[in-house]
Scaffold this motif. Structure first.
Motif, PDB file in Angstrom:
ATOM      1  N   ASP A 215       0.816  -1.218   0.000  1.00  0.00           N
ATOM      2  CA  ASP A 215       0.000   0.000   0.000  1.00  0.00           C
ATOM      3  C   ASP A 215       0.846   1.263   0.000  1.00  0.00           C
ATOM      4  O   ASP A 215       0.421   2.314   0.507  1.00  0.00           O
ATOM      5  CB  ASP A 215      -0.966   0.015   1.186  1.00  0.00           C
ATOM      6  CG  ASP A 215      -2.182  -0.865   0.965  1.00  0.00           C
ATOM      7  OD1 ASP A 215      -2.454  -1.207  -0.196  1.00  0.00           O
ATOM      8  OD2 ASP A 215      -2.853  -1.220   1.951  1.00  0.00           O
ATOM      9  N   LYS A 228      -0.729  -1.687 -18.304  1.00  0.00           N
ATOM     10  CA  LYS A 228      -1.132  -2.788 -17.428  1.00  0.00           C
ATOM     11  C   LYS A 228      -0.538  -4.072 -17.970  1.00  0.00           C
ATOM     12  O   LYS A 228      -0.596  -4.336 -19.179  1.00  0.00           O
ATOM     13  CB  LYS A 228      -2.663  -2.886 -17.359  1.00  0.00           C
ATOM     14  CG  LYS A 228      -3.327  -1.658 -16.755  1.00  0.00           C
ATOM     15  CD  LYS A 228      -4.845  -1.800 -16.735  1.00  0.00           C
ATOM     16  CE  LYS A 228      -5.505  -0.569 -16.135  1.00  0.00           C
ATOM     17  NZ  LYS A 228      -6.992  -0.695 -16.116  1.00  0.00           N
ATOM     18  N   ASN A 247      -0.273  -5.905 -12.817  1.00  0.00           N
ATOM     19  CA  ASN A 247       0.040  -4.575 -12.300  1.00  0.00           C
ATOM     20  C   ASN A 247      -0.553  -3.499 -13.182  1.00  0.00           C
ATOM     21  O   ASN A 247      -0.947  -3.732 -14.330  1.00  0.00           O
ATOM     22  CB  ASN A 247       1.560  -4.377 -12.145  1.00  0.00           C
ATOM     23  CG  ASN A 247       2.315  -4.416 -13.468  1.00  0.00           C
ATOM     24  OD1 ASN A 247       1.752  -4.213 -14.537  1.00  0.00           O
ATOM     25  ND2 ASN A 247       3.607  -4.671 -13.403  1.00  0.00           N
ATOM     26  N   HIS A 248      -0.639  -2.315 -12.603  1.00  0.00           N
ATOM     27  CA  HIS A 248      -1.027  -1.106 -13.331  1.00  0.00           C
ATOM     28  C   HIS A 248       0.063  -0.089 -13.034  1.00  0.00           C
ATOM     29  O   HIS A 248       0.114   0.473 -11.942  1.00  0.00           O
ATOM     30  CB  HIS A 248      -2.382  -0.597 -12.866  1.00  0.00           C
ATOM     31  CG  HIS A 248      -2.847   0.647 -13.586  1.00  0.00           C
ATOM     32  ND1 HIS A 248      -3.912   1.400 -13.161  1.00  0.00           N
ATOM     33  CD2 HIS A 248      -2.375   1.261 -14.713  1.00  0.00           C
ATOM     34  CE1 HIS A 248      -4.080   2.429 -13.981  1.00  0.00           C
ATOM     35  NE2 HIS A 248      -3.161   2.358 -14.930  1.00  0.00           N
ATOM     36  N   LEU A 251       1.973  -0.293  -9.570  1.00  0.00           N
ATOM     37  CA  LEU A 251       1.140  -0.924  -8.548  1.00  0.00           C
ATOM     38  C   LEU A 251       0.757  -2.353  -8.918  1.00  0.00           C
ATOM     39  O   LEU A 251       0.131  -2.588  -9.959  1.00  0.00           O
ATOM     40  CB  LEU A 251      -0.132  -0.105  -8.327  1.00  0.00           C
ATOM     41  CG  LEU A 251      -1.182  -0.695  -7.375  1.00  0.00           C
ATOM     42  CD1 LEU A 251      -0.617  -0.834  -5.960  1.00  0.00           C
ATOM     43  CD2 LEU A 251      -2.444   0.158  -7.372  1.00  0.00           C
ATOM     44  N   THR A 253      -1.679  -5.242  -8.564  1.00  0.00           N
ATOM     45  CA  THR A 253      -3.106  -5.192  -8.231  1.00  0.00           C
ATOM     46  C   THR A 253      -3.752  -6.555  -8.003  1.00  0.00           C
ATOM     47  O   THR A 253      -4.749  -6.654  -7.294  1.00  0.00           O
ATOM     48  CB  THR A 253      -3.879  -4.476  -9.350  1.00  0.00           C
ATOM     49  OG1 THR A 253      -3.641  -5.171 -10.588  1.00  0.00           O
ATOM     50  CG2 THR A 253      -3.428  -3.028  -9.479  1.00  0.00           C
ATOM     51  N   HIS A 254      -3.235  -7.608  -8.634  1.00  0.00           N
ATOM     52  CA  HIS A 254      -3.847  -8.933  -8.534  1.00  0.00           C
ATOM     53  C   HIS A 254      -2.770 -10.007  -8.435  1.00  0.00           C
ATOM     54  O   HIS A 254      -1.753  -9.930  -9.129  1.00  0.00           O
ATOM     55  CB  HIS A 254      -4.728  -9.240  -9.759  1.00  0.00           C
ATOM     56  CG  HIS A 254      -5.885  -8.309  -9.938  1.00  0.00           C
ATOM     57  ND1 HIS A 254      -5.748  -7.042 -10.456  1.00  0.00           N
ATOM     58  CD2 HIS A 254      -7.209  -8.472  -9.678  1.00  0.00           C
ATOM     59  CE1 HIS A 254      -6.941  -6.453 -10.503  1.00  0.00           C
ATOM     60  NE2 HIS A 254      -7.838  -7.301 -10.048  1.00  0.00           N
ATOM     61  N   SER A 378      -0.770  -3.761  -3.645  1.00  0.00           N
ATOM     62  CA  SER A 378      -2.061  -3.564  -2.991  1.00  0.00           C
ATOM     63  C   SER A 378      -2.284  -4.621  -1.914  1.00  0.00           C
ATOM     64  O   SER A 378      -2.062  -5.811  -2.140  1.00  0.00           O
ATOM     65  CB  SER A 378      -3.194  -3.640  -4.019  1.00  0.00           C
ATOM     66  OG  SER A 378      -4.454  -3.659  -3.367  1.00  0.00           O
ATOM     67  N   CYS A 381      -4.432  -7.821  -2.579  1.00  0.00           N
ATOM     68  CA  CYS A 381      -3.975  -8.984  -3.347  1.00  0.00           C
ATOM     69  C   CYS A 381      -4.084 -10.257  -2.516  1.00  0.00           C
ATOM     70  O   CYS A 381      -3.807 -10.247  -1.302  1.00  0.00           O
ATOM     71  CB  CYS A 381      -2.520  -8.800  -3.770  1.00  0.00           C
ATOM     72  SG  CYS A 381      -2.262  -7.540  -5.044  1.00  0.00           S
TER      73      CYS A 381
END
Length: 444
Positions: A215, A228, A247-248, A251, A253-254, A378, A381
């Protein structure tokens, strides 16, 4: 049971610490009314909690009819005892408002931070309430080890439990443990006797850097922008798993993983392609071994779905990028990429490590960096605990010419450490790309 505010169980692998705690918790729940807060650092799914352990122990004791077991809670019908499951990272503020907690069971507590403990300790204010703190030691510098083992506070009972205290181990696992002792005494003592490591200078990415990155985008108030990507690590042997990290920009993300056989590559490729379509992302995939055929599947899936999802090969043993550039452009005396890195995998891991270090310096020291020089993960995740473990495990290694490389899966296996599928997928998602890994013909 001797009264104590803090009950600490620590030690090595195969010691049954968590199983014993689950069994005792179930027993207490049948004898009196208790509220048990089952917590761990990261929990985005109930399967990541001790829920399964409790459920199994209830069944083993023949007590299933005495409990109401739902998808996210466990309650005893007669005593009214209940078990609640929370992740500390995302729900620490919600935990502060909980009332009447008798036991706070912190599982895999090696990730507990001082800031979280400062919130948790006064939250348990009921008379006679207690903490159960269970963990396998990682580093002597970790907060939980310093707080409860090195400088044990008053009203604390601590007990070290190792595999020698577990009478139910099979002859097979005992042979595995003995083999580890003969191969590497230091690793044996760390893994199976619960002795913490004095430092982590041997690893490529320090654990503290990764924890600072969780975070980090929120801490630094930066929004993700840019491309992405989905990194896809293909299972290459029977006990291996496929893994993806999306990622994005900077970051992550998943995070996802699944069991798949070698002959199920098409099915796995379809799963990855679906993720990329959903996120509008490109794919970076492991093109070694079984993964060599993934590109053909992605091309067929593009044609089938009438989309143009770009996909890029990642050849871990391939040549380094920008071989004539220095590894640190700011230091004219630093070595050239071609002289320092053994292959693109090493270059990618070191690049990710550098960005994690930058993130740590930005979060902890206020240093300034451009977003593409940072990495954030994040907290939403899945599998976050294991991702952190895997990223902070591989050690620096060297080839015959002295160039830097990443500790091999074979050497990790010698240390009784499984293949870091999540970490490899993560690095692929953030790895630099070569211009020849992708052509417009690939999007079909």
């Amino acid at each position: 049971m001797t009264p104590a505010r803090n009950r600490v169980l620590y030690g090595g692998r195969s010691s049954s610490k968590s199983w014993d705690a689950a069994g005792f918790a179930v027993f207490l729940a049948t004898q009196c009314r208790i509220r048990v807060l089952c917590a761990r650092q990261f929990q985005n799914k109930i399967a990541e909690s001790v829920y399964t352990l409790l459920k199994i122990q209830i069944g083993r004791f023949g007590l299933t009819n005495q409990f109401i077991i739902t998808e996210n809670s466990i309650k005893h019908k007669l005593t009214g005892s209940e078990f609640m499951f929370y992740g500390l990272w995302r729900h620490i503020d919600e935990i502060k408002s909980l009332e009447g907690i008798d036991i706070c069971w912190i599982e895999e507590a090696h990730n507990l931070t001082q800031e979280q403990w400062d919130i948790l300790e006064p939250t348990l204010r009921k008379e006679g309430s207690q903490f159960w703190i269970i963990f396998n030691p990682r580093l002597v510098t970790d907060f939980v080890y310093r707080r409860f083992i090195s400088n044990t506070p008053p009203d604390t009972i601590k007990k070290q439990i190792n595999y020698v205290d577990n009478p139910f181990l099979s002859a097979t696992i005992l042979k595995v443990i003995e083999a580890k002792r003969k191969e590497d005494e230091e690793e044996f003592r760390h893994i199976y006797l619960g002795e913490p490591l004095t430092d982590d200078d041997a690893v490529i990415i320090k654990r503290s850097w990764i924890l600072a990155a969780v975070d980090a985008h929120k801490k630094l108030k930066i929004e993700p922008t840019g491309v992405k990507r989905v990194g896809f690590d293909v299972a290459d042997r029977g006990d291996d798993k496929c893994a993806t990290v999306a990622n994005h920009g900077f970051l992550a993300t998943h995070v996802d993983e699944w069991k798949a056989k070698e002959d199920e590559l098409l099915k796995s490729a379809g799963r990855v392609h679906a993720i990329a379509r959903m996120l509008e992302a490109s794919i970076d995939y492991d093109s070694i071994g079984v993964g060599a055929f993934a590109g053909a599947h992605f091309q067929a899936l593009n044609q089938e779905h009438k989309v143009k999802i770009p996909y890029f090969r990642f050849n871990a043993g391939g040549a380094v990028l920008n071989p004539e550039r220095r590894i640190d452009p700011k230091d004219p005396k630093s070595p050239l990429n071609k002289d320092f890195y053994s292959n693109i995998k090493a270059q990618s891991w070191w690049e990710v490590s550098r960005r994690f270090r930058n993130t740590f310096n930005a979060v902890e020291r206020g240093e300034q960096f451009a977003p593409d020089e940072l990495i954030s993960i994040s907290s939403e995740c899945d599998h976050l605990d294991r991702l952190i473990d895997e990223l902070s495990t591989p050690r620096k290694d060297y080839d015959n010419s002295g160039k830097s490389k990443v500790e091999s899966k074979k050497d990790l296996d010698k240390r009784d450490i499984p293949s870091p599928n999540l970490a490899d997928a993560f690095v692929m998602a953030f790895a630099p790309r070569t211009s020849h890994t992708f052509t417009l013909a690939n999007i079909g």
